[in-house]
Design a protein around this motif. Structure first.
Motif, PDB file in Angstrom:
ATOM      1  N   MET A   1      38.481  46.955  24.025  1.00  0.00           N
ATOM      2  CA  MET A   1      39.152  46.755  25.326  1.00  0.00           C
ATOM      3  C   MET A   1      40.074  47.934  25.641  1.00  0.00           C
ATOM      4  O   MET A   1      40.859  48.351  24.780  1.00  0.00           O
ATOM      5  N   GLY A   2      39.956  48.461  26.847  1.00  0.00           N
ATOM      6  CA  GLY A   2      40.817  49.580  27.233  1.00  0.00           C
ATOM      7  C   GLY A   2      42.280  49.160  27.279  1.00  0.00           C
ATOM      8  O   GLY A   2      42.600  48.030  27.622  1.00  0.00           O
ATOM      9  N   LYS A   3      43.144  50.093  26.921  1.00  0.00           N
ATOM     10  CA  LYS A   3      44.591  49.790  26.940  1.00  0.00           C
ATOM     11  C   LYS A   3      45.147  50.029  28.349  1.00  0.00           C
ATOM     12  O   LYS A   3      44.595  50.811  29.119  1.00  0.00           O
ATOM     13  N   VAL A   4      46.276  49.386  28.633  1.00  0.00           N
ATOM     14  CA  VAL A   4      46.952  49.593  29.924  1.00  0.00           C
ATOM     15  C   VAL A   4      48.346  50.132  29.628  1.00  0.00           C
ATOM     16  O   VAL A   4      49.084  49.544  28.827  1.00  0.00           O
ATOM     17  N   TYR A   5      48.686  51.254  30.232  1.00  0.00           N
ATOM     18  CA  TYR A   5      50.004  51.854  30.057  1.00  0.00           C
ATOM     19  C   TYR A   5      50.724  51.843  31.408  1.00  0.00           C
ATOM     20  O   TYR A   5      50.157  52.279  32.411  1.00  0.00           O
ATOM     21  N   VAL A   6      51.947  51.335  31.422  1.00  0.00           N
ATOM     22  CA  VAL A   6      52.744  51.377  32.656  1.00  0.00           C
ATOM     23  C   VAL A   6      53.919  52.316  32.390  1.00  0.00           C
ATOM     24  O   VAL A   6      54.725  52.070  31.482  1.00  0.00           O
ATOM     25  N   PHE A   7      53.989  53.397  33.146  1.00  0.00           N
ATOM     26  CA  PHE A   7      55.020  54.407  32.889  1.00  0.00           C
ATOM     27  C   PHE A   7      56.358  53.970  33.480  1.00  0.00           C
ATOM     28  O   PHE A   7      56.485  53.835  34.697  1.00  0.00           O
ATOM     29  N   ALA A 135      43.142  47.326  43.313  1.00  0.00           N
ATOM     30  CA  ALA A 135      43.360  45.986  43.895  1.00  0.00           C
ATOM     31  C   ALA A 135      42.403  44.977  43.262  1.00  0.00           C
ATOM     32  O   ALA A 135      42.725  44.394  42.231  1.00  0.00           O
ATOM     33  N   THR A 136      41.205  44.789  43.857  1.00  0.00           N
ATOM     34  CA  THR A 136      40.222  43.893  43.207  1.00  0.00           C
ATOM     35  C   THR A 136      39.563  44.585  42.022  1.00  0.00           C
ATOM     36  O   THR A 136      38.934  43.934  41.193  1.00  0.00           O
ATOM     37  N   GLY A 137      39.647  45.911  41.978  1.00  0.00           N
ATOM     38  CA  GLY A 137      39.008  46.680  40.907  1.00  0.00           C
ATOM     39  C   GLY A 137      37.603  47.142  41.269  1.00  0.00           C
ATOM     40  O   GLY A 137      37.013  47.957  40.563  1.00  0.00           O
ATOM     41  N   GLY A 138      37.077  46.647  42.397  1.00  0.00           N
ATOM     42  CA  GLY A 138      35.700  46.984  42.777  1.00  0.00           C
ATOM     43  C   GLY A 138      35.470  48.485  42.920  1.00  0.00           C
ATOM     44  O   GLY A 138      34.478  49.021  42.404  1.00  0.00           O
ATOM     45  N   SER A 139      36.399  49.169  43.575  1.00  0.00           N
ATOM     46  CA  SER A 139      36.198  50.613  43.803  1.00  0.00           C
ATOM     47  C   SER A 139      36.236  51.383  42.481  1.00  0.00           C
ATOM     48  O   SER A 139      35.385  52.251  42.236  1.00  0.00           O
ATOM     49  N   ALA A 140      37.190  51.056  41.636  1.00  0.00           N
ATOM     50  CA  ALA A 140      37.309  51.779  40.362  1.00  0.00           C
ATOM     51  C   ALA A 140      36.077  51.540  39.489  1.00  0.00           C
ATOM     52  O   ALA A 140      35.563  52.478  38.860  1.00  0.00           O
ATOM     53  N   VAL A 141      35.579  50.304  39.467  1.00  0.00           N
ATOM     54  CA  VAL A 141      34.398  50.002  38.636  1.00  0.00           C
ATOM     55  C   VAL A 141      33.203  50.830  39.104  1.00  0.00           C
ATOM     56  O   VAL A 141      32.513  51.458  38.296  1.00  0.00           O
ATOM     57  N   VAL A 142      32.973  50.866  40.431  1.00  0.00           N
ATOM     58  CA  VAL A 142      31.828  51.615  40.961  1.00  0.00           C
ATOM     59  C   VAL A 142      32.007  53.113  40.713  1.00  0.00           C
ATOM     60  O   VAL A 142      31.073  53.817  40.313  1.00  0.00           O
ATOM     61  N   ALA A 163      46.974  45.444  40.696  1.00  0.00           N
ATOM     62  CA  ALA A 163      47.078  43.990  40.599  1.00  0.00           C
ATOM     63  C   ALA A 163      46.460  43.594  39.255  1.00  0.00           C
ATOM     64  O   ALA A 163      45.448  44.189  38.853  1.00  0.00           O
ATOM     65  N   PRO A 164      47.021  42.584  38.593  1.00  0.00           N
ATOM     66  CA  PRO A 164      46.473  42.184  37.295  1.00  0.00           C
ATOM     67  C   PRO A 164      44.976  41.836  37.372  1.00  0.00           C
ATOM     68  O   PRO A 164      44.217  42.150  36.451  1.00  0.00           O
ATOM     69  N   GLU A 165      44.555  41.243  38.504  1.00  0.00           N
ATOM     70  CA  GLU A 165      43.143  40.877  38.670  1.00  0.00           C
ATOM     71  C   GLU A 165      42.239  42.114  38.572  1.00  0.00           C
ATOM     72  O   GLU A 165      41.172  42.084  37.944  1.00  0.00           O
ATOM     73  N   GLY A 166      42.665  43.195  39.231  1.00  0.00           N
ATOM     74  CA  GLY A 166      41.867  44.426  39.244  1.00  0.00           C
ATOM     75  C   GLY A 166      41.804  45.067  37.867  1.00  0.00           C
ATOM     76  O   GLY A 166      40.762  45.580  37.446  1.00  0.00           O
ATOM     77  N   VAL A 167      42.928  45.019  37.172  1.00  0.00           N
ATOM     78  CA  VAL A 167      42.976  45.596  35.814  1.00  0.00           C
ATOM     79  C   VAL A 167      41.962  44.867  34.918  1.00  0.00           C
ATOM     80  O   VAL A 167      41.188  45.495  34.192  1.00  0.00           O
ATOM     81  N   GLU A 168      41.942  43.524  35.053  1.00  0.00           N
ATOM     82  CA  GLU A 168      41.030  42.737  34.220  1.00  0.00           C
ATOM     83  C   GLU A 168      39.565  43.076  34.521  1.00  0.00           C
ATOM     84  O   GLU A 168      38.744  43.205  33.610  1.00  0.00           O
ATOM     85  N   VAL A 169      39.264  43.240  35.816  1.00  0.00           N
ATOM     86  CA  VAL A 169      37.891  43.553  36.224  1.00  0.00           C
ATOM     87  C   VAL A 169      37.453  44.903  35.627  1.00  0.00           C
ATOM     88  O   VAL A 169      36.340  45.041  35.110  1.00  0.00           O
ATOM     89  N   VAL A 170      38.348  45.901  35.668  1.00  0.00           N
ATOM     90  CA  VAL A 170      38.000  47.223  35.114  1.00  0.00           C
ATOM     91  C   VAL A 170      37.861  47.127  33.592  1.00  0.00           C
ATOM     92  O   VAL A 170      36.925  47.684  32.995  1.00  0.00           O
ATOM     93  N   GLN A 171      38.758  46.391  32.962  1.00  0.00           N
ATOM     94  CA  GLN A 171      38.683  46.268  31.494  1.00  0.00           C
ATOM     95  C   GLN A 171      37.372  45.610  31.055  1.00  0.00           C
ATOM     96  O   GLN A 171      36.782  46.002  30.062  1.00  0.00           O
ATOM     97  N   GLU A 172      36.934  44.601  31.824  1.00  0.00           N
ATOM     98  CA  GLU A 172      35.662  43.909  31.508  1.00  0.00           C
ATOM     99  C   GLU A 172      34.492  44.871  31.657  1.00  0.00           C
ATOM    100  O   GLU A 172      33.616  44.935  30.802  1.00  0.00           O
ATOM    101  N   ALA A 173      34.470  45.588  32.798  1.00  0.00           N
ATOM    102  CA  ALA A 173      33.313  46.440  33.118  1.00  0.00           C
ATOM    103  C   ALA A 173      33.295  47.718  32.281  1.00  0.00           C
ATOM    104  O   ALA A 173      32.224  48.226  31.943  1.00  0.00           O
ATOM    105  N   HIS A 174      34.477  48.246  31.975  1.00  0.00           N
ATOM    106  CA  HIS A 174      34.557  49.544  31.274  1.00  0.00           C
ATOM    107  C   HIS A 174      35.584  49.457  30.142  1.00  0.00           C
ATOM    108  O   HIS A 174      36.701  50.010  30.247  1.00  0.00           O
TER     109      HIS A 174
END
Ligand code: PRP
Ligand code: URA
Length: 209
Positions: A1-7, A135-142, A163-174
């Motif tokens: 699972m990819g890590k999330v860093y908040v600066f 946001a939803t993570g759709g753009s980053a995933v694509v 948004a936490p939802e978008g982070v989760e979507v990216v983590q799942e996909a990538h």
């Protein structure tokens, strides 16, 4: 699972406050986004490998270090991701720049790809994908799928606000992609805008509202 860093660096947080403020105009918004992108890039590039070199100083020989091997690639997601590019490239002038053009269909929220161009040696570079909003993570995933398809293996995602939802979507996909943020917000509203967010990043950068 990819890590999330908040600066949480004070300079990043200070500038982000003005970016969020709706009374901040286009010129200041654009400058602040670039400045935060540069500060984030400084942190993100902490782990890039160095190699030893020798230089002649006016006094003697010095053993020094330079960045080893292939340099970085930056891939802004058009349009809004472009607003983060100059700040990074000013700091790392040898970075090559690719582009992925996407827009979020306002009705379906699906990310629609309209342009992709990457450096030829994509498989050898480490990429930072930039987009102010996750946001939803759709753009980053694509976008990440698209650059992986063209050979990129080593990818980091850099956003201002998520948004936490978008982070989760990216983590799942990538799961191989680490995510770097200036802030993790509360969530999404009914139009899938980030709350409290900063509004429409593209419109605020380019004055198109
Ligand atoms: C915005 C933003 C992201 C995307 C985030 O772009 O810059 O790319 O939305 O939303 P998501 O996580 O739900 O996909 P937009 O589609 O408004 O295009 P623009 O950059 O051209 O303004
Ligand atoms: N895109 C934006 O520009 N802002 C949001 O809050 C969500 C998607």
């Amino acid at each position: 699972m990819g890590k999330v860093y908040v600066f949480d660096h004070p300079l990043i947080q200070h500038k982000l406050t003005f970016i969020r403020d709706k009374s901040t105009g286009t010129k200041d918004f654009r400058e602040l986004v670039d400045e935060v992108a540069a500060l984030m890039a400084f942190e993100i590039t902490r782990d890039i490998p160095l190699q030893e070199v020798e230089v002649e100083t006016p006094v003697s020989t010095a053993k020094c270090q330079t960045i080893a091997g292939k340099k970085l690639g930056v891939v802004p997601i058009l349009r809004a991701g472009l607003g983060m590019m100059d700040g990074i490239v000013d700091l790392i002038p040898a970075a090559k720049v690719g582009h992925v053009g996407l827009y979020r269909d306002p009705d379906t929220l699906e990310a629609i790809e309209y342009y992709v161009k990457l450096p030829k040696d994509s498989h050898e570079r480490e990429f930072i994908v930039t987009d102010p909003m996750l946001a939803t993570g759709g753009s980053a995933v694509v976008a990440i799928e698209s650059i992986k398809k063209r050979g990129a293996k080593n990818i980091k995602l850099m956003c201002l606000v998520a948004a936490p939802e978008g982070v989760e979507v990216v983590q799942e996909a990538h799961p191989d992609v680490d995510i770097f943020l200036a802030a993790m917000d509360e969530g999404l509203n009914e139009k899938s805008y980030i709350v409290p967010g900063l509004g429409d990043a593209g419109d605020r950068l380019y004055g198109t509202k």
